[in-house]
Design an enzyme around this catalytic site. Structure first.
Site, PDB file in Angstrom:
ATOM      1  CG  ASP A   1      -2.190   1.078   0.977  1.00 54.26           C
ATOM      2  OD1 ASP A   1      -2.120   1.812   0.013  1.00 54.26           O
ATOM      3  OD2 ASP A   1      -3.341   0.665   1.731  1.00 54.26           O
TER       4      ASP A   1
HETATM    5  C1  BGC Z   1      -5.268   3.346  -0.030  1.00 46.63           C
HETATM    6  C2  BGC Z   1      -5.227   1.958  -1.667  1.00 46.63           C
HETATM    7  C3  BGC Z   1      -4.782   2.975  -2.497  1.00 46.63           C
HETATM    8  C4  BGC Z   1      -3.964   3.543  -2.668  1.00 46.63           C
HETATM    9  C5  BGC Z   1      -3.409   4.329  -3.908  1.00 46.63           C
HETATM   10  C6  BGC Z   1      -3.836   4.077  -0.299  1.00 46.63           C
HETATM   11  O1  BGC Z   1      -3.760   5.508   1.033  1.00 46.63           O
HETATM   12  O2  BGC Z   1      -5.523   2.907   1.029  1.00 46.63           O
HETATM   13  O3  BGC Z   1      -6.585   1.064  -0.987  1.00 46.63           O
HETATM   14  O4  BGC Z   1      -5.010   2.100  -3.403  1.00 46.63           O
HETATM   15  O5  BGC Z   1      -4.167   4.719  -1.871  1.00 46.63           O
HETATM   16  O6  BGC Z   1      -4.523   5.487  -3.546  1.00 46.63           O
END
Ligand code: BGC
Length: 715
Positions: A289
């Site tokens: 993540d």
């Molecule tokens: C989120 C993810 C997301 C990523 C990119 C993160 O803060 O938890 O679900 O895909 O950001 O935007």
């Protein structure tokens, strides 16, 4: 505007550079090592059945051999350069993971997300209803179409990895991101997630199942350690990920931010190496993540993290660790093989920035957004006024529309799943296009108009300021209460009208028990997307008989649920939540999991089980006959629960294990056919145990109404 705020807050959080030039500079710990190509022979790779399922048939051996050749020619530094995002900011409209021209690997381009094309692109796209509303349609075939449409919109913006589906359970409805996922139930989640992935991947776009695992709280997601026993993990929090891998061959998995039993998700050898890549034979790649989701270099790679996103920070240390013999190069080979396999099996071409706006918000996609919204909207309460039910409305009737959300384009939170829709049909526009609707912003200022109307529709509930992704928006909900001013408005209107229909928006459960005696109709509409107002009109005016079924239990009081702790650094997840918890406690929900009314009545008449017994690896067909007793065509969802009261271990009182949504013409009888898998009857005790004995099968229209029963014997 929104995008700028998001990136800024993420940059501050992570101490990453965000300017044009410093996107992949490390925040700290730079270890510069000169790593030229070396004499190197990787271990040969034997394709497995899982590899064959992942890649186009017939191409597996050639692709694996090519990867072995690629690995032989890449230096350590070149390998690591394939294993991280290019920079924090988007490059050519996507989050790029670089390829390598010399070996003809084009790289990857990632974008969110679960309800449509990411707003971070600055581009407009279809806002599909949020996943929790799509979950309420209980229709995997429909969800597969949504996945395909989202895949097409994503590809039109030049990306090839769609950062969805979110398949973390709503273990508590205060979780800020519960709108992004399908359900509180493992089985339902698995079915919907698999369908979405199949749809996305049918368009040549990779899906990414996230966030692996136990990511069910938002405010503390970057620091919380989830304590969870192995049985709970295996039976409740992981099965949907297993299905994403085994049944849908998901191309990628995103690790979570939180830690699980003391190890960060990206460094959790047990989750990544033992279970995901080992037991389940996952052939795709794992990306972290964003920004704060990678906690180390070699330690994460060794545990099974393949790509650091969105830019290289922790992975700066990896070449040095290999050089010093602290990290075996075979770990890089495993990661690069997976990353290369994805690119080759998906036949990605050379990267070129693409932006084909004509593929987005197409009439077909907008019609699908409307279809899935009306299929998901749930009718919760509908009582008689005079000698007629409060709903449906008739287009000739006079309707007063009020409430703070009547004119709001309420399509969901402002987090990573946000979408910029160029044209949202809100409730006023949708209802106004069908009926004789007058907006009265302040009912107190015009009591005659309100009391003189045939019906009053009040649109209230939650918005992005109430719930969403924490680092970008509201985070977890403070409580399950409906805002006090909304309650006051409803009281004001019920004093003036005897036919009040309340439409609730938001991710789900709200404590509305106290309202039910005073209102005549209640509908939950989630965040219904680009064509939400039209879908609402379809349901309220009866063009579509309500078909949604709640994917999350609505409790009478928050105290009826297990506690939600979004402040502690360590929390323990229990085996029971949602309907399984309520049933075990003998607590009546306000509205049960799986519940939803219609404009017709169904009778559930017969259950037939295809076999008297079941054994390891088998599946049994269960058929249920359902008759539509009313005079409108409608959908119903036949739900099959299993109970094992004689089990030697503690079980939930009943568990959803299959379902089928069928459309039944007025007066007709149809047979819903479901498959019950033996493995879904097993429990975890240091391995899966299929316990011999009788299993009680119960079928019906909701978790609280399971009138048909049959017995199946496990051999
Ligand atoms: C989120 C993810 C997301 C990523 C990119 C993160 O803060 O938890 O679900 O895909 O950001 O935007």
């Amino acid at each position: 505007m929104r995008m700028g705020r998001h990136l800024l807050s993420l940059c501050v959080l992570a101490a990453f550079g965000c300017g044009d030039d410093d996107g992949d500079e490390p925040a700290d710990m730079a270890v510069e090592v000169d790593m030229g190509p070396r004499d190197y022979e990787p271990d040969p790779f034997e394709p497995t059945d899982a590899t064959r399922a992942y890649c186009p048939a017939g191409e597996v051996d050639a692709i694996e051999a090519r990867i072995t050749e690629i690995l032989r020619t890449l230096s350590v530094e070149e390998k690591v350069s394939l294993m991280h995002g290019e920079r924090v900011a988007l490059v050519d409209g996507v989050w790029r993971v670089e390829g390598n021209e010399r070996v003809a690997l084009p790289g990857l381009g990632m974008l969110d997300g679960p309800r449509g094309l990411s707003s971070f692109t600055g581009k407009t796209g279809t806002a599909f209803p949020v996943a929790i509303l799509r979950g309420a349609a209980w229709d995997p075939a429909l969800e597969e179409r949504v996945g395909a449409a989202m895949g097409r919109e994503l590809a039109s913006a030049g990306a090839n990895v769609l950062l969805a589906p979110t398949i973390n359970l709503v273990s508590h409805p205060r979780w800020g991101r519960s709108q992004e996922t399908y359900s509180e139930d493992t089985h339902h989640m698995g079915a919907m997630g698999v369908a979405f992935i199949r749809g996305v991947q049918s368009e040549g776009v990779m899906a990414s199942a996230k966030h692996y695992a136990a990511n069910n709280i938002d405010d503390t997601r970057h620091e919380v350690d989830v304590q969870i026993d192995e049985r709970t993990l295996r039976e409740v929090y992981l099965p949907q990920f297993r299905r994403a891998v085994r049944d849908a061959q998901v191309a990628s998995v995103m690790s979570a931010y939180n830690s699980i039993n003391g190890d960060w998700a990206d460094q959790n050898t047990h989750l990544l190496r033992d279970i995901l890549k080992g037991e389940w034979e996952f052939q795709g790649f794992v990306e972290s993540d964003w920004l704060l989701g990678t906690h180390g270099g070699g330690e994460s790679v060794r545990a099974g993290l393949d790509i650091e996103m969105p830019a290289r920070n922790r992975f700066r240390s990896v070449p040095g660790e290999v050089e010093r013999g602290e990290l075996d190069e075979s770990f890089l080979d495993d990661a690069v093989r997976r990353i290369a396999r994805a690119q080759l099996c998906y036949e990605l071409g050379p990267h070129e920035p693409t932006d084909d706006a004509s593929a987005r918000e197409t009439p077909e996609h907008l019609a699908l957004a409307r279809e899935v919204a009306r299929r998901g909207i749930v009718l919760l309460h509908n009582v008689t006024v005079g000698d007629e039910l409060a709903l449906p409305l008739d287009p000739t009737e006079t309707v007063v529309l009020t409430g703070p959300l009547a004119e709001v384009d309420n399509i969901g939170d402002e987090g990573s799943s946000s979408v910029i829709a160029s044209d949202v049909v809100n409730a006023l526009e949708g209802l106004g296009a069908v009926g004789d609707v007058t907006l009265v912003a302040d009912p107190g200022s015009d009591p005659d108009a309100v009391s003189g109307a045939d019906a009053v529709v009040v649109v209230v509930g939650l918005v992005a300021e109430d719930e969403g992704e924490a680092s970008v928006g509201a985070g977890d909900r403070d409580s399950l209460a409906l805002p006090a001013e909304h309650v006051a408005l409803i009281a004001e209107v019920t004093a003036l009208s005897d036919r009040v229909i309340v439409v609730l928006e938001g991710s789900g459960p709200l404590l509305v028990d106290g309202l039910l005696d005073d209102i005549e109709g209640l509908v939950w509409a989630g965040y219904p997307g680009s064509r939400g107002g039209e879908a609402l009109a379809d349901v309220l005016y009866g063009d579509h008989a309500p078909s949604g079924r709640l994917p999350v239990s609505w409790p009478m009081a928050e105290a009826d649920l297990p506690p939600f702790d979004n402040v502690s650094d360590s929390v323990t997840y229990g085996y029971l939540h949602g309907y399984r918890h309520l049933a075990a406690e003998g607590t009546e929900p306000l509205f049960p999991f799986g519940f939803g009314l219609s404009y017709t009545r169904f009778s559930y008449e017969a259950i037939r089980v295809g076999a008297t017994d079941i054994g390891e690896g088998e599946s049994v067909t269960v058929e249920v006959d359902v008759t539509n007793e009313g005079d409108v065509d409608a959908f119903t969802t036949v739900q099959l629960y299993v109970a094992m009261p004689e089990s030697e271990v503690m079980r939930a009182p009943y568990d959803l294990r299959a379902f089928a949504t069928v459309e039944v013409a007025a007066g007709a009888t149809v047979t819903a056919t479901m498959a019950l898998q033996a493995r879904d009857l097993a429990y975890w005790d240091d391995g899966w145990t299929l316990e011999p004995g009788d299993v009680l099968l119960q079928a019906g229209p909701s978790s609280a109404e399971r009138p048909l029963e049959a017995t199946l014997t496990v051999r």
